[in-house]
Design a protein around this motif. Structure first.
Motif, short mmCIF file in Angstrom:
data_model
loop_
_atom_site.label_atom_id
_atom_site.label_comp_id
_atom_site.label_asym_id
_atom_site.label_seq_id
_atom_site.Cartn_x
_atom_site.Cartn_y
_atom_site.Cartn_z
N ALA A 105 55.50 1.92 -44.65
CA ALA A 105 55.44 1.74 -43.20
C ALA A 105 54.29 0.80 -42.82
CB ALA A 105 55.27 3.09 -42.50
N ALA A 106 53.17 0.93 -43.52
CA ALA A 106 52.01 0.10 -43.21
C ALA A 106 52.28 -1.37 -43.52
CB ALA A 106 50.80 0.58 -44.00
N ILE A 107 53.05 -1.63 -44.53
CA ILE A 107 53.36 -3.02 -44.90
C ILE A 107 53.99 -3.76 -43.72
CG2 ILE A 107 54.88 -4.44 -46.34
CD1 ILE A 107 54.29 -2.47 -48.62
N ARG A 108 54.76 -3.04 -42.92
CA ARG A 108 55.45 -3.67 -41.78
C ARG A 108 54.54 -3.91 -40.58
NH1 ARG A 108 59.56 -0.21 -43.86
NH2 ARG A 108 58.95 1.50 -42.53
N SER A 109 53.48 -3.10 -40.42
CA SER A 109 52.75 -3.23 -39.16
C SER A 109 51.23 -3.13 -39.25
CB SER A 109 53.26 -2.15 -38.19
OG SER A 109 53.00 -0.87 -38.74
N ALA A 110 50.68 -2.73 -40.37
CA ALA A 110 49.23 -2.50 -40.45
C ALA A 110 48.48 -3.75 -40.90
CB ALA A 110 48.95 -1.35 -41.41
N SER A 111 47.19 -3.70 -40.72
CA SER A 111 46.33 -4.81 -41.15
C SER A 111 46.19 -4.77 -42.67
CB SER A 111 44.95 -4.68 -40.50
OG SER A 111 44.26 -3.58 -41.08
N PRO A 112 45.83 -5.88 -43.28
CA PRO A 112 45.64 -5.91 -44.73
C PRO A 112 44.63 -4.86 -45.22
CG PRO A 112 45.76 -8.14 -43.90
CD PRO A 112 45.72 -7.24 -42.70
N SER A 113 43.58 -4.64 -44.47
CA SER A 113 42.58 -3.65 -44.90
C SER A 113 43.15 -2.23 -44.85
CB SER A 113 41.30 -3.75 -44.07
OG SER A 113 41.56 -3.48 -42.71
N GLN A 114 43.99 -1.94 -43.85
CA GLN A 114 44.62 -0.62 -43.78
C GLN A 114 45.60 -0.43 -44.94
OE1 GLN A 114 46.09 -1.22 -39.77
NE2 GLN A 114 44.81 0.46 -39.01
N GLU A 116 45.45 -1.90 -47.84
CA GLU A 116 44.66 -1.76 -49.06
C GLU A 116 44.09 -0.35 -49.19
OE1 GLU A 116 40.73 -3.67 -51.21
OE2 GLU A 116 41.74 -4.81 -49.65
N ALA A 117 43.63 0.23 -48.10
CA ALA A 117 43.08 1.59 -48.13
C ALA A 117 44.15 2.60 -48.53
CB ALA A 117 42.48 1.95 -46.78
N ILE A 118 45.33 2.48 -47.97
CA ILE A 118 46.43 3.38 -48.31
C ILE A 118 46.81 3.20 -49.77
CG2 ILE A 118 48.86 3.93 -47.88
CD1 ILE A 118 48.31 3.17 -44.91
N ARG A 123 47.08 4.82 -55.52
CA ARG A 123 46.73 4.61 -56.93
C ARG A 123 45.87 5.75 -57.47
NH1 ARG A 123 45.08 -1.56 -56.39
NH2 ARG A 123 43.86 -0.48 -54.87
N GLY A 124 44.96 6.25 -56.64
CA GLY A 124 44.13 7.37 -57.06
C GLY A 124 44.96 8.62 -57.32
#
Length: 162
Positions: A105-114, A116-118, A123-124
């Motif tokens: 969902a973030a890929i469609r609307s979030a900022s690159p930093s958001q 990356e955080a998700i 990955r963790g």
């Protein structure tokens, strides 16, 4: 899990899934499984303690809420069968699926930093799941961390009833 088996012969050369034990599957789920198997076969370190060496074939199926690892040699002769209880994986698979949905969902609307955080959280969590898988298979199957990650990806792609 720290001592990786020799990759040249102690590895998986085939992975099959018993579709009948998993129930009906969508085309998308089938595609996810194929990708997970391809990635696992592409690079892995997999050995059976007490066995001289591989390569191995792995047949997976579900039986009574357990994942059955039917391990065979290159000629398809039985080597050993292990059953892995899936209960300990339910919370982590559920959380992993949730964070993956957030990532998509973030890929469609979030900022690159958001994004990356998700992704760092995803990955963790994937690493935590690989560690759990390695612990649960310790003494039964030797695999390195990267193989445990790929195997966890396949377990998620099986879409068993969580």
């Amino acid at each position: 899990m720290d001592d990786a088996p020799e990759i040249s012969s102690n590895r998986l050369i085939a992975v099959t899934i018993d579709e009948t034990s998993l129930g009906a599957s969508t085309a998308e789920a089938e595609h996810e499984r194929e990708i997970a198997i391809h990635d696992l076969l592409d690079e892995n370190a997999f050995a059976v303690p007490g066995r001289a060496q591989g390569p191995y074939r792995l047949d997976l199926k579900l039986f009574e809420n357990r994942l059955v690892f039917d391990i065979r040699d290159a000629e398809d002769a039985a080597v050993v069968t292990h059953m892995l209880a899936l209960g300990p994986f339910r919370p982590i698979v559920s959380e992993y699926n949730t964070i993956c949905e957030r990532h998509y969902a973030a890929i469609r609307s979030a900022s690159p930093s958001q994004i990356e955080a998700i992704d760092m959280g995803r990955r963790g969590l994937h690493n935590d799941a690989a560690n759990l898988l390695g612990e649960r298979l310790k003494g039964k199957i030797d695999l390195d961390h990267a193989t445990a990650r790929r195997l966890f990806t396949l377990i998620v792609a099986l879409h068993w009833d969580q």
